[in-house]
Design a protein around this motif. Structure first.
Motif, PDB file in Angstrom:
ATOM      1  N   PHE A 258       0.800  -1.224   0.000  1.00 58.19           N
ATOM      2  CA  PHE A 258       0.000   0.000   0.000  1.00 58.19           C
ATOM      3  C   PHE A 258       0.839   1.284   0.000  1.00 58.19           C
ATOM      4  N   GLU A 259       2.025   1.229  -0.629  1.00 59.05           N
ATOM      5  CA  GLU A 259       2.785   2.467  -0.813  1.00 59.05           C
ATOM      6  C   GLU A 259       1.980   3.432  -1.673  1.00 59.05           C
ATOM      7  N   THR A 260       1.347   2.879  -2.696  1.00 62.97           N
ATOM      8  CA  THR A 260       0.470   3.662  -3.566  1.00 62.97           C
ATOM      9  C   THR A 260      -0.808   2.860  -3.760  1.00 62.97           C
ATOM     10  N   LEU A 261      -1.778   3.488  -4.385  1.00 61.67           N
ATOM     11  CA  LEU A 261      -3.020   2.787  -4.705  1.00 61.67           C
ATOM     12  C   LEU A 261      -3.069   2.389  -6.180  1.00 61.67           C
ATOM     13  N   ASP A 262      -1.893   2.306  -6.818  1.00 61.51           N
ATOM     14  CA  ASP A 262      -1.848   1.911  -8.228  1.00 61.51           C
ATOM     15  C   ASP A 262      -2.492   0.540  -8.395  1.00 61.51           C
ATOM     16  N   GLY A 263      -3.465   0.464  -9.277  1.00 65.17           N
ATOM     17  CA  GLY A 263      -4.145  -0.793  -9.554  1.00 65.17           C
ATOM     18  C   GLY A 263      -5.211  -1.174  -8.543  1.00 65.17           C
ATOM     19  N   ILE A 264      -5.479  -0.311  -7.575  1.00 62.40           N
ATOM     20  CA  ILE A 264      -6.490  -0.605  -6.550  1.00 62.40           C
ATOM     21  C   ILE A 264      -7.589   0.450  -6.645  1.00 62.40           C
ATOM     22  N   ASP A 265      -8.822  -0.011  -6.726  1.00 62.83           N
ATOM     23  CA  ASP A 265      -9.968   0.896  -6.757  1.00 62.83           C
ATOM     24  C   ASP A 265     -10.574   0.904  -5.357  1.00 62.83           C
ATOM     25  N   LEU A 266     -10.228   1.899  -4.566  1.00 61.90           N
ATOM     26  CA  LEU A 266     -10.707   1.987  -3.188  1.00 61.90           C
ATOM     27  C   LEU A 266     -12.072   2.672  -3.180  1.00 61.90           C
ATOM     28  N   ASN A 267     -13.115   1.907  -2.898  1.00 60.31           N
ATOM     29  CA  ASN A 267     -14.477   2.435  -2.911  1.00 60.31           C
ATOM     30  C   ASN A 267     -14.879   3.036  -1.572  1.00 60.31           C
ATOM     31  N   ALA A 268     -14.308   2.542  -0.499  1.00 60.38           N
ATOM     32  CA  ALA A 268     -14.644   3.039   0.837  1.00 60.38           C
ATOM     33  C   ALA A 268     -13.400   2.956   1.700  1.00 60.38           C
ATOM     34  N   GLY A 269     -13.324   3.811   2.679  1.00 59.27           N
ATOM     35  CA  GLY A 269     -12.170   3.806   3.563  1.00 59.27           C
ATOM     36  C   GLY A 269     -11.196   4.911   3.190  1.00 59.27           C
ATOM     37  N   ALA A 270     -10.003   4.827   3.735  1.00 61.13           N
ATOM     38  CA  ALA A 270      -9.002   5.866   3.490  1.00 61.13           C
ATOM     39  C   ALA A 270      -7.625   5.239   3.350  1.00 61.13           C
ATOM     40  N   HIS A 271      -6.784   5.898   2.551  1.00 65.90           N
ATOM     41  CA  HIS A 271      -5.409   5.443   2.343  1.00 65.90           C
ATOM     42  C   HIS A 271      -4.460   6.437   3.006  1.00 65.90           C
ATOM     43  N   ASP A 272      -3.592   5.941   3.865  1.00 69.02           N
ATOM     44  CA  ASP A 272      -2.581   6.767   4.530  1.00 69.02           C
ATOM     45  C   ASP A 272      -1.244   6.501   3.839  1.00 69.02           C
ATOM     46  N   THR A 273      -0.791   7.464   2.995  1.00 67.20           N
ATOM     47  CA  THR A 273       0.445   7.267   2.238  1.00 67.20           C
ATOM     48  C   THR A 273       1.672   7.254   3.136  1.00 67.20           C
ATOM     49  N   GLU A 274       1.625   8.007   4.208  1.00 66.21           N
ATOM     50  CA  GLU A 274       2.798   8.081   5.103  1.00 66.21           C
ATOM     51  C   GLU A 274       3.012   6.752   5.829  1.00 66.21           C
ATOM     52  N   LEU A 275       1.943   6.169   6.340  1.00 67.50           N
ATOM     53  CA  LEU A 275       2.053   4.898   7.067  1.00 67.50           C
ATOM     54  C   LEU A 275       1.855   3.687   6.163  1.00 67.50           C
ATOM     55  N   GLN A 276       1.503   3.932   4.890  1.00 69.43           N
ATOM     56  CA  GLN A 276       1.275   2.887   3.889  1.00 69.43           C
ATOM     57  C   GLN A 276       0.222   1.887   4.374  1.00 69.43           C
ATOM     58  N   ARG A 277      -0.926   2.437   4.753  1.00 71.37           N
ATOM     59  CA  ARG A 277      -2.019   1.595   5.249  1.00 71.37           C
ATOM     60  C   ARG A 277      -3.332   2.002   4.603  1.00 71.37           C
ATOM     61  N   ILE A 278      -4.237   1.051   4.585  1.00 73.68           N
ATOM     62  CA  ILE A 278      -5.617   1.320   4.150  1.00 73.68           C
ATOM     63  C   ILE A 278      -6.512   1.074   5.353  1.00 73.68           C
TER      64      ILE A 278
END
Length: 124
Positions: free
Chosen positions: A101-121
């Protein structure tokens, strides 16, 4: 997190052969021998020093970036290996999703949140 994308070949291609200035002290010979008049400090020689120092720092930064990326890749591969090993030994070989989860490349996140600093969804 910025992407460096430095490969080993980039480091090898960026080799720089610094041409040092050969400096000589001025020697005051009581017999007036002027065979060692010394080297004058000029802007050209000073700029050569600055250019060499700048290129050396750039090269060191590139090596550090390369090593950081290599370390991250090794950690990711180790994580994937351990996950696959655990799934095989547990008999759970389907529905395995491996991503850091460094990036959301190739992932379609429909709900929730992505934290780029902590690399978490975070899912709701």
């Amino acid at each position: 997190m910025p992407e460096h994308n430095i490969e080993l070949q980039d480091l090898l291609d960026a080799k720089y052969d610094y041409k040092p200035t050969e400096w000589f002290d001025k020697v005051d010979d009581p017999e007036k021998d002027r065979s060692h008049p010394g080297v004058k400090f000029t802007a050209k020689r000073g700029n050569n020093l600055e250019t060499g120092a700048d290129l050396a720092h750039d090269r060191i930064n590139d090596v550090v970036d390369y090593l950081e990326d290599s370390d991250r890749t090794q950690k990711n591969l180790r994580f994937e290996f351990l996950l696959l090993k655990a799934s095989v030994t547990s008999g759970l070989t389907s529905n395995i999703f491996v991503d850091n989860f460094e990036t959301l490349d190739g992932i379609d996140l429909n709900a929730g949140a992505h934290d780029t600093e902590l690399q978490r969804i975070y899912l709701p």
